[in-house]
Write a protein that holds these residues in place. Sequence first.
Motif, PDB file in Angstrom:
ATOM      1  N   ARG A  77    -149.965 -66.720  29.060  1.00 26.72           N
ATOM      2  CA  ARG A  77    -148.588 -67.007  29.462  1.00 26.72           C
ATOM      3  C   ARG A  77    -148.119 -66.007  30.527  1.00 26.72           C
ATOM      4  NH1 ARG A  77    -143.012 -65.561  28.500  1.00 26.72           N
ATOM      5  NH2 ARG A  77    -143.507 -63.689  27.329  1.00 26.72           N
ATOM      6  N   GLU A  78    -148.400 -64.721  30.284  1.00 31.39           N
ATOM      7  CA  GLU A  78    -147.899 -63.683  31.189  1.00 31.39           C
ATOM      8  C   GLU A  78    -148.653 -63.684  32.524  1.00 31.39           C
ATOM      9  OE1 GLU A  78    -148.052 -60.156  28.726  1.00 31.39           O
ATOM     10  OE2 GLU A  78    -146.451 -60.910  27.421  1.00 31.39           O
ATOM     11  N   ILE A  79    -149.962 -63.941  32.507  1.00 34.24           N
ATOM     12  CA  ILE A  79    -150.712 -64.021  33.777  1.00 34.24           C
ATOM     13  C   ILE A  79    -150.169 -65.172  34.617  1.00 34.24           C
ATOM     14  CG2 ILE A  79    -152.973 -64.532  34.807  1.00 34.24           C
ATOM     15  CD1 ILE A  79    -154.182 -62.857  32.448  1.00 34.24           C
ATOM     16  N   ALA A  80    -149.872 -66.302  33.965  1.00 39.83           N
ATOM     17  CA  ALA A  80    -149.310 -67.454  34.690  1.00 39.83           C
ATOM     18  C   ALA A  80    -147.910 -67.145  35.220  1.00 39.83           C
ATOM     19  CB  ALA A  80    -149.274 -68.676  33.773  1.00 39.83           C
ATOM     20  N   LEU A  81    -147.190 -66.291  34.513  1.00 43.07           N
ATOM     21  CA  LEU A  81    -145.827 -65.929  34.912  1.00 43.07           C
ATOM     22  C   LEU A  81    -145.819 -64.986  36.119  1.00 43.07           C
ATOM     23  CD1 LEU A  81    -142.861 -66.291  33.880  1.00 43.07           C
ATOM     24  CD2 LEU A  81    -143.235 -64.232  32.486  1.00 43.07           C
ATOM     25  N   TRP A  82    -146.762 -64.054  36.162  1.00 42.02           N
ATOM     26  CA  TRP A  82    -146.734 -62.978  37.166  1.00 42.02           C
ATOM     27  C   TRP A  82    -147.631 -63.247  38.384  1.00 42.02           C
ATOM     28  CZ3 TRP A  82    -143.595 -58.618  37.038  1.00 42.02           C
ATOM     29  CH2 TRP A  82    -142.868 -58.417  35.845  1.00 42.02           C
ATOM     30  N   PHE A  83    -148.583 -64.189  38.263  1.00 42.52           N
ATOM     31  CA  PHE A  83    -149.510 -64.449  39.370  1.00 42.52           C
ATOM     32  C   PHE A  83    -149.476 -65.920  39.772  1.00 42.52           C
ATOM     33  CE2 PHE A  83    -151.520 -60.598  37.603  1.00 42.52           C
ATOM     34  CZ  PHE A  83    -151.807 -59.884  38.764  1.00 42.52           C
ATOM     35  N   ARG A  84    -149.700 -66.146  41.089  1.00 42.29           N
ATOM     36  CA  ARG A  84    -149.973 -67.497  41.560  1.00 42.29           C
ATOM     37  C   ARG A  84    -151.476 -67.720  41.486  1.00 42.29           C
ATOM     38  NH1 ARG A  84    -145.286 -68.466  45.235  1.00 42.29           N
ATOM     39  NH2 ARG A  84    -144.302 -66.433  45.375  1.00 42.29           N
ATOM     40  N   GLU A  85    -151.862 -68.985  41.413  1.00 42.26           N
ATOM     41  CA  GLU A  85    -153.286 -69.359  41.297  1.00 42.26           C
ATOM     42  C   GLU A  85    -154.180 -68.612  42.296  1.00 42.26           C
ATOM     43  OE1 GLU A  85    -156.171 -71.970  39.396  1.00 42.26           O
ATOM     44  OE2 GLU A  85    -154.005 -72.109  39.105  1.00 42.26           O
ATOM     45  N   GLY A  86    -153.804 -68.635  43.577  1.00 41.84           N
ATOM     46  CA  GLY A  86    -154.615 -68.041  44.648  1.00 41.84           C
ATOM     47  C   GLY A  86    -154.703 -66.530  44.611  1.00 41.84           C
ATOM     48  N   GLU A  87    -153.940 -65.895  43.759  1.00 42.81           N
ATOM     49  CA  GLU A  87    -153.965 -64.435  43.663  1.00 42.81           C
ATOM     50  C   GLU A  87    -155.010 -63.932  42.669  1.00 42.81           C
ATOM     51  OE1 GLU A  87    -149.360 -63.227  44.668  1.00 42.81           O
ATOM     52  OE2 GLU A  87    -149.846 -63.782  42.619  1.00 42.81           O
ATOM     53  N   LEU A  88    -155.620 -64.841  41.925  1.00 38.15           N
ATOM     54  CA  LEU A  88    -156.608 -64.441  40.921  1.00 38.15           C
ATOM     55  C   LEU A  88    -158.020 -64.704  41.437  1.00 38.15           C
ATOM     56  CD1 LEU A  88    -154.676 -65.973  37.909  1.00 38.15           C
ATOM     57  CD2 LEU A  88    -154.919 -63.530  38.401  1.00 38.15           C
ATOM     58  N   CYS A  89    -158.962 -63.816  41.116  1.00 30.72           N
ATOM     59  CA  CYS A  89    -160.346 -63.940  41.584  1.00 30.72           C
ATOM     60  C   CYS A  89    -161.301 -64.126  40.418  1.00 30.72           C
ATOM     61  CB  CYS A  89    -160.792 -62.673  42.309  1.00 30.72           C
ATOM     62  SG  CYS A  89    -160.094 -62.517  43.927  1.00 30.72           S
ATOM     63  N   SER A  90    -162.160 -65.109  40.545  1.00 31.94           N
ATOM     64  CA  SER A  90    -163.240 -65.298  39.589  1.00 31.94           C
ATOM     65  C   SER A  90    -164.490 -64.699  40.226  1.00 31.94           C
ATOM     66  CB  SER A  90    -163.393 -66.800  39.367  1.00 31.94           C
ATOM     67  OG  SER A  90    -164.483 -67.036  38.530  1.00 31.94           O
ATOM     68  N   TRP A  91    -165.119 -63.685  39.588  1.00 32.73           N
ATOM     69  CA  TRP A  91    -166.266 -63.013  40.193  1.00 32.73           C
ATOM     70  C   TRP A  91    -167.158 -62.432  39.103  1.00 32.73           C
ATOM     71  CZ3 TRP A  91    -166.564 -57.328  40.471  1.00 32.73           C
ATOM     72  CH2 TRP A  91    -165.508 -56.683  39.842  1.00 32.73           C
TER      73      TRP A  91
END
Length: 149
Positions: free
Chosen positions: A125-139
Amino acid sequence: VEETYIMIKPDGVQRGLVGEIISRFEKKGFKLTGLKLFQCPKELAEEHYKDLQSKSFFPKLIDYITSGPVVCMAWEGIGVVASARKLIGATNPLNAEPGTIRGDLAVQTGRNVVHGSDSPDNGKREIALWFREGELCSWTPVQEPWLVE
Ligand code: GTP
Ligand code: MG
């Protein structure tokens, strides 16, 4: 996989503790998937802490969180939610064990330098609240096979 929202509060940024705090989670072996310095608007602080709305300290808490930039982070890993809470330590830094972030670096509940989600659902819930999709990296960190068998 489990993820948690960790935030260095304005006192942690002002006191120059950003590198120290990020290091604790990095060294433990969790994976950083989101990171930004951010001036939090009042509405977002209120939404984030909405469960504490009825508390007498709520207005002070919102002033504190919006008083300067925060560092927003998403971290991923097995058991990361509970483990991050252990690394952070008790809400009141005077009750936090030495070796924890709050135990080592803070003295008061109202200036406890860091936030960590309290459940996997709240992590999402909080990650979705504080970040937009494009700001997260899968690596995939190169060290992964040396951390997990
Ligand atoms: P977070 O990781 O920030 O959510 O802290 P927590 O889960 O250890 O505590 P909780 O969610 O109960 O409270 C959220 C935050 O509100 C705390 O980290 C403090 O910054 C603040 N807070 C909680 N209780 C008090 C209080 O009695 N007085 C003041 N001034 N602040 C409080
Ligand atoms: Mg909390």
